[in-house]
Design a protein around this motif. Sequence first.
Motif, PDB file in Angstrom:
ATOM      1  N   ARG A  28       0.672  -1.184   0.022  1.00  0.00           N
ATOM      2  CA  ARG A  28       0.064  -0.033   0.149  1.00  0.00           C
ATOM      3  C   ARG A  28       0.768   1.341   0.193  1.00  0.00           C
ATOM      4  O   ARG A  28       1.595   1.584   1.113  1.00  0.00           O
ATOM      5  CB  ARG A  28      -0.936  -0.032   1.315  1.00  0.00           C
ATOM      6  N   PHE A  30       0.834   5.475  -0.509  1.00  0.00           N
ATOM      7  CA  PHE A  30       0.067   6.623  -0.521  1.00  0.00           C
ATOM      8  C   PHE A  30       0.834   7.789  -0.940  1.00  0.00           C
ATOM      9  O   PHE A  30       1.838   7.806  -0.312  1.00  0.00           O
ATOM     10  CB  PHE A  30      -0.790   6.844   0.826  1.00  0.00           C
ATOM     11  N   LEU A  79      -0.637  -1.716  -4.533  1.00  0.00           N
ATOM     12  CA  LEU A  79      -1.679  -0.536  -4.561  1.00  0.00           C
ATOM     13  C   LEU A  79      -1.122   0.715  -4.491  1.00  0.00           C
ATOM     14  O   LEU A  79      -0.567   0.827  -3.252  1.00  0.00           O
ATOM     15  CB  LEU A  79      -2.965  -0.907  -4.071  1.00  0.00           C
ATOM     16  N   LYS A 142     -20.697  17.150   2.408  1.00  0.00           N
ATOM     17  CA  LYS A 142     -20.975  17.007   3.563  1.00  0.00           C
ATOM     18  C   LYS A 142     -22.224  17.821   3.992  1.00  0.00           C
ATOM     19  O   LYS A 142     -22.899  17.419   4.917  1.00  0.00           O
ATOM     20  CB  LYS A 142     -19.492  17.218   4.433  1.00  0.00           C
TER      21      LYS A 142
ATOM     22  N   GLU B  48     -23.305   4.686   0.640  1.00  0.00           N
ATOM     23  CA  GLU B  48     -21.972   5.434   1.139  1.00  0.00           C
ATOM     24  C   GLU B  48     -22.376   6.543   2.033  1.00  0.00           C
ATOM     25  O   GLU B  48     -21.700   6.789   3.114  1.00  0.00           O
ATOM     26  CB  GLU B  48     -21.040   5.844  -0.052  1.00  0.00           C
ATOM     27  N   GLU B 295      -6.870   5.756   7.301  1.00  0.00           N
ATOM     28  CA  GLU B 295      -7.343   5.707   5.783  1.00  0.00           C
ATOM     29  C   GLU B 295      -6.819   4.372   5.429  1.00  0.00           C
ATOM     30  O   GLU B 295      -5.625   4.001   5.828  1.00  0.00           O
ATOM     31  CB  GLU B 295      -7.087   6.802   4.861  1.00  0.00           C
ATOM     32  N   ALA B 296      -7.495   3.615   4.876  1.00  0.00           N
ATOM     33  CA  ALA B 296      -7.089   2.269   4.531  1.00  0.00           C
ATOM     34  C   ALA B 296      -8.190   1.990   3.082  1.00  0.00           C
ATOM     35  O   ALA B 296      -9.171   2.146   2.976  1.00  0.00           O
ATOM     36  CB  ALA B 296      -7.496   1.194   5.419  1.00  0.00           C
ATOM     37  N   SER B 297      -7.260   1.226   2.171  1.00  0.00           N
ATOM     38  CA  SER B 297      -7.679   0.637   1.012  1.00  0.00           C
ATOM     39  C   SER B 297      -7.890  -0.680   1.269  1.00  0.00           C
ATOM     40  O   SER B 297      -6.833  -1.510   1.298  1.00  0.00           O
ATOM     41  CB  SER B 297      -7.006   1.113  -0.141  1.00  0.00           C
ATOM     42  N   SER B 298      -9.031  -1.554   0.956  1.00  0.00           N
ATOM     43  CA  SER B 298      -8.999  -3.097   1.425  1.00  0.00           C
ATOM     44  C   SER B 298      -9.469  -3.548  -0.127  1.00  0.00           C
ATOM     45  O   SER B 298     -10.590  -2.925  -0.657  1.00  0.00           O
ATOM     46  CB  SER B 298     -10.197  -3.080   2.375  1.00  0.00           C
ATOM     47  N   ARG B 299      -8.959  -4.811  -0.314  1.00  0.00           N
ATOM     48  CA  ARG B 299      -9.363  -5.459  -1.331  1.00  0.00           C
ATOM     49  C   ARG B 299      -9.785  -6.968  -1.297  1.00  0.00           C
ATOM     50  O   ARG B 299      -9.289  -7.299  -0.282  1.00  0.00           O
ATOM     51  CB  ARG B 299      -8.382  -5.450  -2.519  1.00  0.00           C
ATOM     52  N   PHE B 308     -13.678  -3.530  -3.795  1.00  0.00           N
ATOM     53  CA  PHE B 308     -12.640  -2.746  -3.333  1.00  0.00           C
ATOM     54  C   PHE B 308     -13.494  -1.588  -2.406  1.00  0.00           C
ATOM     55  O   PHE B 308     -14.681  -1.333  -2.701  1.00  0.00           O
ATOM     56  CB  PHE B 308     -12.303  -1.723  -4.541  1.00  0.00           C
ATOM     57  N   TYR B 310     -12.703   1.662   0.482  1.00  0.00           N
ATOM     58  CA  TYR B 310     -11.938   2.664   0.916  1.00  0.00           C
ATOM     59  C   TYR B 310     -12.673   3.288   2.248  1.00  0.00           C
ATOM     60  O   TYR B 310     -13.917   3.647   2.052  1.00  0.00           O
ATOM     61  CB  TYR B 310     -11.584   3.764   0.046  1.00  0.00           C
ATOM     62  N   LYS B 312     -12.389   6.193   5.433  1.00  0.00           N
ATOM     63  CA  LYS B 312     -11.426   7.156   6.042  1.00  0.00           C
ATOM     64  C   LYS B 312     -11.944   7.492   7.283  1.00  0.00           C
ATOM     65  O   LYS B 312     -13.525   7.621   7.409  1.00  0.00           O
ATOM     66  CB  LYS B 312     -11.566   8.480   5.253  1.00  0.00           C
ATOM     67  N   PRO B 319     -17.463   6.658  10.471  1.00  0.00           N
ATOM     68  CA  PRO B 319     -16.415   6.836   9.326  1.00  0.00           C
ATOM     69  C   PRO B 319     -16.546   8.218   8.990  1.00  0.00           C
ATOM     70  O   PRO B 319     -17.968   8.951   8.491  1.00  0.00           O
ATOM     71  CB  PRO B 319     -16.688   5.839   8.518  1.00  0.00           C
ATOM     72  N   GLU B 320     -15.562   8.910   8.331  1.00  0.00           N
ATOM     73  CA  GLU B 320     -15.530  10.112   7.617  1.00  0.00           C
ATOM     74  C   GLU B 320     -16.196   9.971   5.940  1.00  0.00           C
ATOM     75  O   GLU B 320     -16.938  10.549   5.317  1.00  0.00           O
ATOM     76  CB  GLU B 320     -14.175  10.689   7.577  1.00  0.00           C
ATOM     77  N   ARG B 321     -15.544   8.869   5.494  1.00  0.00           N
ATOM     78  CA  ARG B 321     -16.062   8.585   4.212  1.00  0.00           C
ATOM     79  C   ARG B 321     -15.813   6.648   4.042  1.00  0.00           C
ATOM     80  O   ARG B 321     -14.937   6.410   4.463  1.00  0.00           O
ATOM     81  CB  ARG B 321     -14.893   9.169   3.136  1.00  0.00           C
ATOM     82  N   LYS B 323     -15.932   4.143   0.490  1.00  0.00           N
ATOM     83  CA  LYS B 323     -16.159   4.125  -0.688  1.00  0.00           C
ATOM     84  C   LYS B 323     -16.197   2.739  -1.005  1.00  0.00           C
ATOM     85  O   LYS B 323     -15.418   1.991  -0.651  1.00  0.00           O
ATOM     86  CB  LYS B 323     -15.180   4.889  -1.326  1.00  0.00           C
ATOM     87  N   ARG B 325     -16.702  -0.121  -4.305  1.00  0.00           N
ATOM     88  CA  ARG B 325     -16.604  -0.512  -5.568  1.00  0.00           C
ATOM     89  C   ARG B 325     -16.907  -1.911  -5.991  1.00  0.00           C
ATOM     90  O   ARG B 325     -15.610  -2.758  -5.656  1.00  0.00           O
ATOM     91  CB  ARG B 325     -15.294   0.098  -6.561  1.00  0.00           C
TER      92      ARG B 325
END
Lengths: 149, 410
Positions: A28, A30, A79, A142, B48, B295-299, B308, B310, B312, B319-321, B323, B325
């Motif tokens: 990962r 970023f 990624l 938001k 979301e 934050e983290a991206s998970s697959r 997928f 994401y 945050k 959570p803030e966000r 996402k 897919r």
Amino acid sequence: MTEENIIVSVEAKFPQLKGLMRLPRPRRIFVDVQPEDFRNIINFCREELGFISLSTITGLDELDRFSFIYHLSREDGILINIKIQAEKTLPQIHTITDIFVAAEMYERELEDLLGVKVIGLKEGRRYPLPDSWPKDDHPLRKDWKMKVE
Amino acid sequence: MHDSHDVRIPVGPQHPALKEPESFIITLRGEKITSVNIKLGYNHRGIEKACEERSYVQDLYLIERICGICSHSHSTCFAQAVEEIAGVDIPPRAKYIRTLIAELERVHSHLLWLGVAGHEVGFDTLLMYTWRDREVVMDLLADITGNRVNYGINTLGGVRRDVSPDQAKAVLKALDILKKQTDYYVEIATKENTLINRLSGVGVLKHEDAVRLGAVGPTARASGVNSDVRKDDPYAAYGELDFKVITDNHEDVYGRTLVRVGELYESYKIIRQVIERMPEGPLTQKFPRKVPIGEASSRYEAPRGEDFHYVKSNGSEKPERVKVRAPTLANIQSVAHMLEDRYLADMPIVIAAIDPCFSCTDRMVSLKKDKQHKECLTWGELRKYSIAWHKEHGFDPDVLNLKYQRGLKS
């Protein structure tokens, strides 16, 4: 190619990113980049570093600005998350559909849900909101609240 | 370019072959499709946004309901992202149980697909066989998790239920039955010329197009793309298990069939290893109510391809966000490409071949011949038309059905 090699390659090509790339866990990466650089960086990652797949694009409303994260992956599972920012007053970004054809639906999603203009995205049917949804109503912002009538 | 010979056919938005209703506006010249215009989003539920207004634990249950077939895929993908941000490493036994449910889910999903594929080409005996066998898996899932769908096995920091020795024994017993049945499907898929001819050269997706259009899962692997998140970016217990990534170079619906059937064997292999090697120990790790900033991206390799997520966090309990897919969105551009310059009669199987979820409601297709004449076809009628068209062209599913029904009796 290890994560470290990738970071070194990107930094060699784009010296302005020196020290800015983060590797919080294996596979990962970023990085925050400037909007004027991001297309070149994405293109470089695809053409030179083997990031052949675009997993998706995440749009974020960070109150004083918008952010967009492009999640690119390699076949070996590494990624890279490339983040850019856009002004809240004039939210616009450039398309990457000429680099990744698959970006089309993800960019339409940004236009609909966050209300950002994607410059260069070809005309097409909106996604994912219904055709009858107001053009200036973007639910993932938001300050958007459910309207109860 | 349209001329007077072009016919435009809107398929959908109410559409049977898809977990989300979609609209395909198809332009036809004669029997051939010249272009496809796709509109998605009819089933956009604002999940979301809803996630931002709920706690992480509430989100886990909401996210499990994104999809009725790969519910475990979404809940695991989300849980992994949140656990990564919180720095919580779940206990080994929980990893193995997540893997077990994941593979049982893949088996039931692939068997379901095989039946649907058979149905779309008129080979309904195959549908009856595979869906009967799928019940073996559904019973296991119901026994282990308490639910046939939306298993609710995950929690943040681990899993909610253990697998007892009796359940483990039942899984191994079921594997023997499934393996035997799968041998039979392989025989059909590799030796039955009628089926091979019907699926070969249909829904072609060249390797370079699969890469260019961002195809995922079995759709991509049947075009020779060697990518599987379980292998490339291991999660849960996959890093400790021995299995192969199944790829194929047919680049068509036939290749997608071989990949999925091949993956069934790999799933059986994984399940057997999970049962045999499952370590003893706790099921959960204490998980904080408030998740630290990060934050983290998970697959995750869902049955249909890469899922997928994401996430945050902002330090609060919400959570803030978030996402998401799902794999079908990644495959949709490939579908449009596969349909172009192909026969209308191949449309049902081509769309079904990316494995979108099937709804049992009958849907409407309207054929606009010109302004005065409008003809309406239901999905059932379109399917009948497709079968009749292929009968005229040498593929007769009745012969296949009879043959296998006789085989069943003997």
